[in-house]
Design an enzyme around this catalytic site. Structure first.
Site, PDB file in Angstrom:
ATOM      1  N   ARG A 111       3.560   2.776   2.480  1.00  0.00           N
ATOM      2  CA  ARG A 111       2.293   3.280   1.653  1.00  0.00           C
ATOM      3  C   ARG A 111       2.629   3.274   0.024  1.00  0.00           C
ATOM      4  O   ARG A 111       1.770   2.822  -0.641  1.00  0.00           O
ATOM      5  CB  ARG A 111       2.118   4.807   2.208  1.00  0.00           C
TER       6      ARG A 111
ATOM      7  N   HIS B  69       0.023   1.888  -2.748  1.00  0.00           N
ATOM      8  CA  HIS B  69      -0.444   2.535  -3.932  1.00  0.00           C
ATOM      9  C   HIS B  69      -0.081   1.923  -5.199  1.00  0.00           C
ATOM     10  O   HIS B  69      -0.470   2.439  -6.238  1.00  0.00           O
ATOM     11  CB  HIS B  69       0.052   4.140  -3.792  1.00  0.00           C
TER      12      HIS B  69
ATOM     13  N   ASN C 101      -2.296  10.769  -4.814  1.00  0.00           N
ATOM     14  CA  ASN C 101      -0.774  10.898  -4.706  1.00  0.00           C
ATOM     15  C   ASN C 101      -0.139  11.998  -4.550  1.00  0.00           C
ATOM     16  O   ASN C 101       0.978  12.277  -4.125  1.00  0.00           O
ATOM     17  CB  ASN C 101      -0.076   9.945  -5.763  1.00  0.00           C
TER      18      ASN C 101
ATOM     19  N   HIS D 119      -1.912   2.509   9.301  1.00  0.00           N
ATOM     20  CA  HIS D 119      -2.279   3.973   9.886  1.00  0.00           C
ATOM     21  C   HIS D 119      -1.695   3.683  11.361  1.00  0.00           C
ATOM     22  O   HIS D 119      -2.043   4.953  11.859  1.00  0.00           O
ATOM     23  CB  HIS D 119      -3.535   4.285   9.669  1.00  0.00           C
TER      24      HIS D 119
HETATM   25  C1  HEM Z   1      -8.298   1.584   3.755  1.00  0.00           C
HETATM   26  C2  HEM Z   1      -8.325   2.573   2.811  1.00  0.00           C
HETATM   27  C3  HEM Z   1      -7.218   3.773   2.978  1.00  0.00           C
HETATM   28  C4  HEM Z   1      -7.452   5.024   2.954  1.00  0.00           C
HETATM   29  C5  HEM Z   1      -8.544   5.692   2.628  1.00  0.00           C
HETATM   30  C6  HEM Z   1      -6.170   5.544   3.206  1.00  0.00           C
HETATM   31  C7  HEM Z   1      -5.782   7.089   2.914  1.00  0.00           C
HETATM   32  C8  HEM Z   1      -4.694   7.795   3.456  1.00  0.00           C
HETATM   33  C9  HEM Z   1      -4.656   9.143   3.476  1.00  0.00           C
HETATM   34  C10 HEM Z   1      -5.756  10.102   3.221  1.00  0.00           C
HETATM   35  C11 HEM Z   1      -3.215   9.146   3.965  1.00  0.00           C
HETATM   36  C12 HEM Z   1      -2.913  10.674   4.300  1.00  0.00           C
HETATM   37  C13 HEM Z   1      -2.214  11.188   2.886  1.00  0.00           C
HETATM   38  C14 HEM Z   1      -1.970  12.794   2.981  1.00  0.00           C
HETATM   39  O1  HEM Z   1      -2.559  13.384   3.659  1.00  0.00           O
HETATM   40  O2  HEM Z   1      -0.772  13.183   2.620  1.00  0.00           O
HETATM   41  C15 HEM Z   1      -2.611   8.085   4.334  1.00  0.00           C
HETATM   42  C16 HEM Z   1      -1.558   7.923   4.771  1.00  0.00           C
HETATM   43  C17 HEM Z   1      -0.799   6.587   4.981  1.00  0.00           C
HETATM   44  N1  HEM Z   1      -1.324   5.510   4.634  1.00  0.00           N
HETATM   45 FE1  HEM Z   1      -3.214   4.892   3.898  1.00  0.00          FE
HETATM   46  N2  HEM Z   1      -5.142   4.690   3.477  1.00  0.00           N
HETATM   47  C18 HEM Z   1      -5.797   3.404   3.178  1.00  0.00           C
HETATM   48  C19 HEM Z   1      -5.127   2.261   3.486  1.00  0.00           C
HETATM   49  C20 HEM Z   1      -3.603   2.057   3.722  1.00  0.00           C
HETATM   50  C21 HEM Z   1      -2.938   0.677   3.730  1.00  0.00           C
HETATM   51  C22 HEM Z   1      -3.588  -0.493   3.034  1.00  0.00           C
HETATM   52  C23 HEM Z   1      -1.825   1.189   3.745  1.00  0.00           C
HETATM   53  C24 HEM Z   1      -0.498   0.209   3.680  1.00  0.00           C
HETATM   54  C25 HEM Z   1      -0.745  -1.269   3.786  1.00  0.00           C
HETATM   55  C26 HEM Z   1      -1.902   2.462   4.098  1.00  0.00           C
HETATM   56  C27 HEM Z   1      -0.585   3.057   4.748  1.00  0.00           C
HETATM   57  C28 HEM Z   1      -0.542   4.539   4.941  1.00  0.00           C
HETATM   58  C29 HEM Z   1       0.742   5.195   5.310  1.00  0.00           C
HETATM   59  C30 HEM Z   1       1.879   4.378   5.937  1.00  0.00           C
HETATM   60  C31 HEM Z   1       0.467   6.448   5.392  1.00  0.00           C
HETATM   61  C32 HEM Z   1       1.365   7.478   6.187  1.00  0.00           C
HETATM   62  C33 HEM Z   1       2.441   7.701   4.903  1.00  0.00           C
HETATM   63  C34 HEM Z   1       3.371   8.943   5.239  1.00  0.00           C
HETATM   64  O3  HEM Z   1       3.484   9.338   6.214  1.00  0.00           O
HETATM   65  O4  HEM Z   1       4.173   9.376   4.253  1.00  0.00           O
HETATM   66  N3  HEM Z   1      -2.821   3.089   3.892  1.00  0.00           N
HETATM   67  N4  HEM Z   1      -3.495   7.235   3.814  1.00  0.00           N
END
Ligand code: HEM
Ligand SMILES: *[C@@H]1O[C@H](CO)[C@@H](O)[C@H](O)[C@H]1NC(C)=O
Ligand SMILES: *[C@@H]1O[C@H](CO)[C@@H](O)[C@H](O)[C@H]1NC(C)=O
Ligand SMILES: *[C@@H]1O[C@H](CO)[C@@H](O)[C@H](O)[C@H]1NC(C)=O
Length: 317
Positions: A58, A62, A90, A189
């Site tokens: 992630r 970002h 973030n 995800h």
């Molecule tokens: C399509 C639009 C996307 C949205 C709206 C989005 C939104 C989010 C949100 C809200 C979270 C949880 C954050 C939290 O509650 O603290 C999250 C987690 C995550 N996102 Fe996305 N995301 C998107 C695309 C992506 C992309 C393109 C990637 C990587 C290629 C990605 C990788 C991740 C990962 C791996 C997590 C888990 C991180 C952890 O457990 O520390 N996301 N994302």
């Protein structure tokens, strides 16, 4: 160059010209054992905590969406809170900075002053996916590190979990990525966790969600804002530490955790792609890899732009 349109073309030209300098063999003579230096540090971090692989993947996303893949998200700003780590998407959410610091220290020991933090993020993202069971690819390298970060660009460019499909499409288009790239990259995800505050509205207020799944998620995410905001739930309910295509199967069953996740399968134009990925992990893998490479190409600093930071958390003096 005075007209705004000319400026746009000029910036596009700069962007595409710069990415042409990235190469998979960039450090092959200047830091020949780079991959072998990074991987064991990552392996040890991920074996201690599987989620760390998700957090590092992630970080790369970002980073790339905010003025290109330039390590800007790694700059810790304790002075005036204008750094990217303080932006809404973030804050209290991105993590993994200590691991990046450990990797950088190991790399600096092996090849001092050679490898950028931006490239370390790109390699860490790939290796994390591989360690968690996903596909591999050759990472293009040669990015340099920014000397600035932008909280406002982070707030503007990184999509929110409340996003509609058209909003998601346009945020990715703004980075030169297609709708297909967006759907494939969202498969990230399949690993990691989200906070209650990110999925509360979806599980309490929306109807395009399996009701028993919603009930389960509500049990650990109080309705009232402010209560349990940081309680975590897995983005992929079944295999949250395995990089597979389970994310898409969840969506087909209306078990996406975030509103933005379920938007990809909600009687819309991306339904068919979600179905295709849910039934073919090979198709998902190859589209994910291609999209990761394109995301890594977003506006890198190359040549004499930027710098090679000594520490990822701060610019060189
Ligand atoms: C399509 C639009 C996307 C949205 C709206 C989005 C939104 C989010 C949100 C809200 C979270 C949880 C954050 C939290 O509650 O603290 C999250 C987690 C995550 N996102 Fe996305 N995301 C998107 C695309 C992506 C992309 C393109 C990637 C990587 C290629 C990605 C990788 C991740 C990962 C791996 C997590 C888990 C991180 C952890 O457990 O520390 N996301 N994302
Ligand atoms: C924030 O602080 C840094 C370093 O102290 C400085 O370079 C930067 O210009 C400041 N940004 C704003 C918007 O004040
Ligand atoms: C659900 O919707 C209602 C009415 O629009 C709103 O007042 C409430 O804050 C929403 N709840 C959540 C958890 O989003
Ligand atoms: C929701 O999920 C449960 C558990 O997997 C399943 O038994 C049920 O049939 C699903 N409900 C709907 C409406 O699909």
């Amino acid at each position: 160059m005075a007209s705004p349109l000319a400026l746009v073309f000029f910036l596009l030209f700069l962007g595409s010209g710069a990415s042409a300098h990235l190469s998979t063999s960039f450090y092959s003579s200047s830091c020949p054992n780079l991959f072998g230096t990074i991987k064991p540090v990552l392996r040890s971090a991920i074996s201690k905590e599987r989620r760390m692989g998700a957090s590092l993947l992630r970080l790369f996303f970002h980073d790339c969406f905010v003025n290109g893949c330039d390590g800007s998200i790694l700059l810790s700003d304790t002075a005036n809170f204008t750094g990217e780590q303080h932006a809404v998407p973030n804050k209290k959410s991105v993590r993994g900075f200590e691991v990046v610091g450990r990797i950088k220290a190991a790399v600096e020991k092996a090849c001092p002053g050679i490898v950028s933090c931006a490239d370390i993020l790109a390699i860490s993202a790939r290796d994390s996916v591989v360690i968690l069971g996903g596909p591999s690819w050759k990472v293009k390298l040669g990015r340099r590190d920014a000397r600035t970060a932008s909280k406002s660009a982070a707030n503007k460019n990184i999509p929110a979990p409340t996003s509609s499909l058209s909003n998601l499409v346009s945020k990715f288009a703004a980075q030169g990525l297609s709708t297909k790239d967006m759907v494939a990259l969202s498969g990230a995800h399949t690993i990691g966790q989200a906070r209650c505050t990110s999925f509360r509205a979806h599980v309490y207020n929306e109807t395009n969600i399996n009701s028993s799944f919603a009930k389960e998620r509500k049990s650990k995410c109080p309705r009232r804002s402010g209560a349990g905001d940081d309680n975590l739930a897995p983005l992929d309910l079944r295999t949250p530490t395995r990089f597979d295509n389970g994310y898409y199967s969840n969506l087909v069953r209306k078990k996406g955790l975030l509103h933005s996740d379920q938007e990809l399968f909600n009687d819309g134009p991306t339904d068919s792609l979600v179905r295709a990925y849910s039934s073919s992990s090979a198709k998902f893998d190859s589209d994910f890899v291609a999209a990761m490479v394109r995301m890594g190409d977003i506006r890198p600093l190359t040549g004499s732009n930027g710098e090679i930071r000594k520490k990822c958390s701060r610019i060189n003096y």
